[in-house]
Scaffold this motif. Structure first.
Motif, PDB file in Angstrom:
ATOM      1  N   GLY A   1      29.870   6.512  31.631  1.00 56.07           N
ATOM      2  CA  GLY A   1      29.760   6.994  33.009  1.00 56.07           C
ATOM      3  C   GLY A   1      30.006   5.924  34.093  1.00 56.07           C
ATOM      4  O   GLY A   1      29.582   5.402  33.942  1.00 56.07           O
TER       5      GLY A   1
ATOM      6  N   VAL B   1      36.528   3.800  26.832  1.00 55.08           N
ATOM      7  CA  VAL B   1      36.359   4.358  27.124  1.00 55.08           C
ATOM      8  C   VAL B   1      37.666   4.839  27.112  1.00 55.08           C
ATOM      9  O   VAL B   1      38.465   6.566  27.440  1.00 55.08           O
ATOM     10  CB  VAL B   1      35.742   5.189  27.212  1.00 55.08           C
ATOM     11  CG1 VAL B   1      34.709   5.571  26.841  1.00 55.08           C
ATOM     12  CG2 VAL B   1      35.374   5.704  28.924  1.00 55.08           C
TER      13      VAL B   1
ATOM     14  N   GLY C   1      29.248   2.990  26.049  1.00 52.57           N
ATOM     15  CA  GLY C   1      28.348   2.377  27.357  1.00 52.57           C
ATOM     16  C   GLY C   1      26.987   1.669  26.936  1.00 52.57           C
ATOM     17  O   GLY C   1      25.996   2.212  27.932  1.00 52.57           O
TER      18      GLY C   1
ATOM     19  N   THR D   1      19.138   2.881  37.588  1.00 48.46           N
ATOM     20  CA  THR D   1      20.182   2.208  36.206  1.00 48.46           C
ATOM     21  C   THR D   1      20.455   1.127  37.545  1.00 48.46           C
ATOM     22  O   THR D   1      21.162   2.017  38.622  1.00 48.46           O
ATOM     23  CB  THR D   1      20.005   3.008  35.164  1.00 48.46           C
ATOM     24  OG1 THR D   1      21.501   4.086  36.698  1.00 48.46           O
ATOM     25  CG2 THR D   1      19.778   3.444  34.516  1.00 48.46           C
TER      26      THR D   1
ATOM     27  N   LEU E   1      34.619  -1.221  22.686  1.00 48.11           N
ATOM     28  CA  LEU E   1      35.383   0.399  23.581  1.00 48.11           C
ATOM     29  C   LEU E   1      35.321   0.995  24.393  1.00 48.11           C
ATOM     30  O   LEU E   1      33.593   0.647  25.406  1.00 48.11           O
ATOM     31  CB  LEU E   1      34.445   1.126  22.442  1.00 48.11           C
ATOM     32  CG  LEU E   1      34.871   2.816  22.848  1.00 48.11           C
ATOM     33  CD1 LEU E   1      36.256   3.161  22.085  1.00 48.11           C
ATOM     34  CD2 LEU E   1      33.732   3.594  21.455  1.00 48.11           C
TER      35      LEU E   1
HETATM   36  P1  NAP Z   1      24.513   2.492  33.775  1.00 44.34           P
HETATM   37  O1  NAP Z   1      23.325   1.582  33.683  1.00 44.34           O
HETATM   38  O2  NAP Z   1      25.596   2.087  34.975  1.00 44.34           O
HETATM   39  O3  NAP Z   1      25.198   2.183  32.488  1.00 44.34           O
HETATM   40  C1  NAP Z   1      26.868   2.574  32.431  1.00 44.34           C
HETATM   41  C2  NAP Z   1      27.539   2.351  30.977  1.00 44.34           C
HETATM   42  O4  NAP Z   1      28.905   2.336  30.391  1.00 44.34           O
HETATM   43  C3  NAP Z   1      27.449   0.724  31.008  1.00 44.34           C
HETATM   44  O5  NAP Z   1      27.497   0.189  30.026  1.00 44.34           O
HETATM   45  C4  NAP Z   1      28.677   0.616  31.646  1.00 44.34           C
HETATM   46  O6  NAP Z   1      29.724  -0.546  30.829  1.00 44.34           O
HETATM   47  C5  NAP Z   1      29.363   1.836  30.671  1.00 44.34           C
HETATM   48  N1  NAP Z   1      31.240   1.802  31.099  1.00 44.34           N
HETATM   49  C6  NAP Z   1      31.539   2.377  32.237  1.00 44.34           C
HETATM   50  N2  NAP Z   1      32.831   2.749  32.359  1.00 44.34           N
HETATM   51  C7  NAP Z   1      32.960   2.367  31.211  1.00 44.34           C
HETATM   52  C8  NAP Z   1      33.787   2.566  30.237  1.00 44.34           C
HETATM   53  N3  NAP Z   1      35.437   2.333  31.024  1.00 44.34           N
HETATM   54  N4  NAP Z   1      34.386   2.282  28.536  1.00 44.34           N
HETATM   55  C9  NAP Z   1      33.206   1.907  28.340  1.00 44.34           C
HETATM   56  N5  NAP Z   1      31.972   1.642  29.045  1.00 44.34           N
HETATM   57  C10 NAP Z   1      31.819   1.934  29.945  1.00 44.34           C
HETATM   58  O7  NAP Z   1      24.157   4.311  34.254  1.00 44.34           O
HETATM   59  P2  NAP Z   1      23.599   4.644  33.290  1.00 44.34           P
HETATM   60  O8  NAP Z   1      22.882   5.602  34.944  1.00 44.34           O
HETATM   61  O9  NAP Z   1      22.848   4.302  32.227  1.00 44.34           O
HETATM   62  O10 NAP Z   1      24.265   5.850  33.376  1.00 44.34           O
HETATM   63  C11 NAP Z   1      24.034   6.053  31.736  1.00 44.34           C
HETATM   64  C12 NAP Z   1      24.996   8.064  31.727  1.00 44.34           C
HETATM   65  O11 NAP Z   1      24.331   8.702  32.119  1.00 44.34           O
HETATM   66  C13 NAP Z   1      25.936   8.168  32.405  1.00 44.34           C
HETATM   67  O12 NAP Z   1      27.067   8.878  32.060  1.00 44.34           O
HETATM   68  C14 NAP Z   1      25.657   8.834  33.952  1.00 44.34           C
HETATM   69  O13 NAP Z   1      26.719   9.825  34.595  1.00 44.34           O
HETATM   70  C15 NAP Z   1      24.759   9.012  32.922  1.00 44.34           C
HETATM   71  N6  NAP Z   1      22.852   9.448  34.565  1.00 44.34           N
HETATM   72  C16 NAP Z   1      22.616   9.163  35.116  1.00 44.34           C
HETATM   73  C17 NAP Z   1      21.863   9.080  35.504  1.00 44.34           C
HETATM   74  C18 NAP Z   1      21.043   8.202  36.508  1.00 44.34           C
HETATM   75  O14 NAP Z   1      19.832   8.811  37.357  1.00 44.34           O
HETATM   76  N7  NAP Z   1      21.107   7.055  36.257  1.00 44.34           N
HETATM   77  C19 NAP Z   1      21.501  10.795  35.463  1.00 44.34           C
HETATM   78  C20 NAP Z   1      22.238  11.410  34.967  1.00 44.34           C
HETATM   79  C21 NAP Z   1      22.954  11.094  34.480  1.00 44.34           C
HETATM   80  P3  NAP Z   1      29.906  -1.650  31.501  1.00 44.34           P
HETATM   81  O15 NAP Z   1      28.681  -2.786  32.051  1.00 44.34           O
HETATM   82  O16 NAP Z   1      30.773  -2.884  31.248  1.00 44.34           O
HETATM   83  O17 NAP Z   1      30.430  -1.593  33.468  1.00 44.34           O
END
Ligand code: NAP
Length: 243
Positions: free
Chosen positions: A94, A66, A15, A201, A64
């Motif tokens: 995620g 997941v 991701g 994000t 990929l």
């Molecule tokens: P985001 O901008 O929505 O990015 C999520 C990434 O995961 C995107 O690249 C998305 O791809 C990818 N993804 C989703 N489903 C997938 C799959 N089945 N296979 C491969 N890739 C997939 O969110 P983010 O905030 O950067 O999140 C990154 C991580 O940080 C996550 O695990 C999230 O739970 C964690 N997190 C975030 C926060 C926060 O405040 N943002 C806080 C705590 C933890 P697409 O572009 O194709 O959808």
């Protein structure tokens, strides 16, 4: 097989086409690490790769999803062929589907969330374990969340949890981290969970209070731990987080 010299580390970030994953790749790339941009969609992934390469970083695309075992196996084969090992795996992909009170939660939301955040994370980890074992200092980073912390979620000052499926999935990620980290404690591989903090994000419509540069700190640190660093731990940018 064209194996990379052991001093040139190779990291796969799932991701990584946007958000914290993209920024994690950028920060690892700036340390001279070859970064493999995991993306479930080709164009989005290629755009991210192009952006990082324009900054002079060694970034490459790995398709990929997941939740799709076939793409996981293709990714393993590609990395085996091109590098012969994997030094760093950042399980960053995620999703957050629901924003409702727990009693109104839908089973489908739980199932869908676990499919990506838990089963996908474990499937990717299991598939890459043989290549991580070939690295001189393998590092697995499971991107978790403070919302997965039982301590945080039982804080009496915290009144509600509108993210049942998400927080339950991250608690499961924490348990996988503990179980695998302890099992591998006698090997060269370290397994830790990262709490990025509330980061702007797409996942939260960019309402997070941190920048992605701040949100990537914990993942980058855990991805580059020295040999005497922790394993089976849960850390944010400031240090240890209570489980
Ligand atoms: P985001 O901008 O929505 O990015 C999520 C990434 O995961 C995107 O690249 C998305 O791809 C990818 N993804 C989703 N489903 C997938 C799959 N089945 N296979 C491969 N890739 C997939 O969110 P983010 O905030 O950067 O999140 C990154 C991580 O940080 C996550 O695990 C999230 O739970 C964690 N997190 C975030 C926060 C926060 O405040 N943002 C806080 C705590 C933890 P697409 O572009 O194709 O959808």
């Amino acid at each position: 097989m064209a194996e990379k010299s052991l001093s040139q580390r190779v990291a796969l970030i799932t991701g990584a086409n946007k958000g914290i994953g993209f920024e994690t790749a950028r920060q690892l790339g700036r340390q001279g690490i070859t970064v493999l941009i995991g993306s479930r969609e080709k164009q989005r992934g290629q755009k991210a790769v192009d952006a990082l390469r324009a900054e002079g970083l060694d970034a490459r695309l790995v398709l990929l999803d997941v939740t799709n075992q076939a793409t996981i196996e293709q990714a393993v084969a590609q990395i085996q062929r091109e590098f012969g090992r994997l030094d760093i795996l950042v399980n960053n992909a995620g999703i957050l589907l629901e924003r409702v009170s727990p009693a109104d939660g839908e089973v489908e939301n739980l199932r869908g969330t676990f499919e990506t955040n838990v089963f996908g994370l474990f499937a990717v980890t299991k598939a890459f374990l043989p290549l991580l074992r070939k690295a001189p200092a393998g590092r697995i980073v499971n991107v978790s969340s403070a919302l997965g912390s039982l301590s945080t979620m039982t804080d009496p000052h915290r009144l509600e949890n509108k993210y049942l499926a998400y927080s339950a999935s991250k608690a499961a990620v924490n348990m996988i981290t503990i179980a695998l980290g302890r099992e591998l404690a006698g090997t060269r591989i370290k397994v830790n969970a990262a709490a990025p903090g509330y980061t702007a994000t797409a996942m939260n419509n960019f309402s997070g209070t941190q920048t992605v540069a701040e949100g990537a700190i914990a993942s980058v640190r855990l991805a580059t731990l020295p040999d005497d660093g922790p394993t089976a731990g849960f850390l944010d940018a400031k240090g240890t987080v209570a489980w």
